[in-house]
Scaffold this motif. Structure first.
Motif, PDB file in Angstrom:
ATOM      1  N   GLN A 121       0.761  -1.125  -0.019  1.00  0.00           N
ATOM      2  CA  GLN A 121      -0.063  -0.099   0.009  1.00  0.00           C
ATOM      3  C   GLN A 121       0.847   1.229  -0.127  1.00  0.00           C
ATOM      4  O   GLN A 121       2.081   1.245   0.671  1.00  0.00           O
ATOM      5  N   GLY A 122       0.344   2.385  -0.616  1.00  0.00           N
ATOM      6  CA  GLY A 122       1.228   3.466  -0.788  1.00  0.00           C
ATOM      7  C   GLY A 122       0.440   4.635  -1.373  1.00  0.00           C
ATOM      8  O   GLY A 122      -0.300   4.597  -1.642  1.00  0.00           O
ATOM      9  N   PHE A 123       1.565   5.633  -1.281  1.00  0.00           N
ATOM     10  CA  PHE A 123       1.043   7.278  -1.932  1.00  0.00           C
ATOM     11  C   PHE A 123       2.217   7.907  -2.403  1.00  0.00           C
ATOM     12  O   PHE A 123       3.257   7.549  -2.180  1.00  0.00           O
ATOM     13  N   THR A 124       2.008   8.981  -3.008  1.00  0.00           N
ATOM     14  CA  THR A 124       2.906   9.759  -3.620  1.00  0.00           C
ATOM     15  C   THR A 124       2.498  11.039  -3.227  1.00  0.00           C
ATOM     16  O   THR A 124       1.150  11.810  -3.421  1.00  0.00           O
ATOM     17  N   CYS A 125       3.436  11.969  -3.010  1.00  0.00           N
ATOM     18  CA  CYS A 125       3.218  13.465  -2.551  1.00  0.00           C
ATOM     19  C   CYS A 125       4.673  14.177  -3.019  1.00  0.00           C
ATOM     20  O   CYS A 125       5.615  13.700  -3.586  1.00  0.00           O
ATOM     21  N   ARG A 126       4.345  15.516  -2.883  1.00  0.00           N
ATOM     22  CA  ARG A 126       5.358  16.695  -3.317  1.00  0.00           C
ATOM     23  C   ARG A 126       5.897  17.464  -1.935  1.00  0.00           C
ATOM     24  O   ARG A 126       4.672  17.503  -1.225  1.00  0.00           O
ATOM     25  N   ASP A 127       6.997  17.602  -1.887  1.00  0.00           N
ATOM     26  CA  ASP A 127       7.358  18.390  -0.510  1.00  0.00           C
ATOM     27  C   ASP A 127       7.054  19.800  -0.907  1.00  0.00           C
ATOM     28  O   ASP A 127       6.637  20.015  -2.162  1.00  0.00           O
ATOM     29  N   PRO A 128       7.484  20.719   0.082  1.00  0.00           N
ATOM     30  CA  PRO A 128       7.133  22.062  -0.133  1.00  0.00           C
ATOM     31  C   PRO A 128       7.855  22.710  -1.327  1.00  0.00           C
ATOM     32  O   PRO A 128       7.117  23.642  -2.037  1.00  0.00           O
ATOM     33  N   GLU A 129       9.135  22.041  -1.873  1.00  0.00           N
ATOM     34  CA  GLU A 129       9.433  22.657  -3.016  1.00  0.00           C
ATOM     35  C   GLU A 129       9.384  21.735  -4.152  1.00  0.00           C
ATOM     36  O   GLU A 129      10.069  22.034  -5.199  1.00  0.00           O
ATOM     37  N   GLY A 130       8.295  20.896  -4.104  1.00  0.00           N
ATOM     38  CA  GLY A 130       8.037  20.115  -5.581  1.00  0.00           C
ATOM     39  C   GLY A 130       8.701  18.840  -5.482  1.00  0.00           C
ATOM     40  O   GLY A 130       8.498  18.222  -6.651  1.00  0.00           O
ATOM     41  N   HIS A 131       9.681  18.456  -4.860  1.00  0.00           N
ATOM     42  CA  HIS A 131      10.340  17.049  -5.099  1.00  0.00           C
ATOM     43  C   HIS A 131       9.352  15.848  -4.754  1.00  0.00           C
ATOM     44  O   HIS A 131       8.569  16.166  -3.899  1.00  0.00           O
ATOM     45  N   ILE A 132       9.349  14.943  -5.612  1.00  0.00           N
ATOM     46  CA  ILE A 132       8.352  13.985  -5.529  1.00  0.00           C
ATOM     47  C   ILE A 132       8.871  12.732  -4.761  1.00  0.00           C
ATOM     48  O   ILE A 132      10.068  12.231  -4.843  1.00  0.00           O
ATOM     49  N   TRP A 133       7.895  12.719  -3.595  1.00  0.00           N
ATOM     50  CA  TRP A 133       8.390  11.379  -2.881  1.00  0.00           C
ATOM     51  C   TRP A 133       7.252  10.220  -2.682  1.00  0.00           C
ATOM     52  O   TRP A 133       6.100  10.525  -2.964  1.00  0.00           O
TER      53      TRP A 133
END
Length: 142
Positions: A121-133
């Motif tokens: 199970q997972g998800f993807t997000c952007r940090d405050p400067e736009g890098h993808i995690w």
């Protein structure tokens, strides 16, 4: 505080650059649970080099402030190129807990938490400067 080295040290370490690296370090630690392993300030109030480790010592990212030097001119921020050309995947035990922490920390969720067809199970997000995690329970080693 240095973390113990894992039994097998990773040989691939993501490296990122941030406009506000001190703030990024604070955010990555507070939101994603990284711990400062090494932080070296530069003469301009930024970060010359930082290493953030996962609490269990199984992973590490390196980061620093944007600088107009040989390496810095190679790096582009996501907003400069209209997106990212890479992302970071972190294996976690509890994707739902980290998802809640990411939402609470202000991360932009770009792929909501879900069960994957290949397991985990997972998800993807952007940090405050736009890098993808991306974070997930899928562990390719097991």
């Amino acid at each position: 505080m240095p973390q113990p080295a894992p039994a097998v040290r990773p040989s691939v370490i993501p490296c990122l650059r941030y406009r506000d690296a001190p703030q990024a370090i604070d955010w990555l630690c507070a939101t994603f649970g990284f711990q400062r392993q090494l932080v070296v300030a530069d003469e301009h109030g930024g970060i010359a080099h930082a290493q953030l480790a996962l609490a269990d010592g199984s992973g590490l990212v390196m980061l620093g402030s944007l600088h107009d030097n040989e390496y810095g001119r190679l790096m582009r921020q996501p907003d400069e190129i209209g997106g990212c050309t890479q992302s970071i995947y972190v294996v976690v035990k509890d994707a739902e807990a980290l998802y809640r922490a990411a939402v609470d920390g202000g991360a932009q969720i770009v792929i909501d938490i879900k069960d994957e067809d290949y397991g985990g199970q997972g998800f993807t997000c952007r940090d405050p400067e736009g890098h993808i995690w991306s974070f997930g329970t899928y562990d390719p080693w097991h």
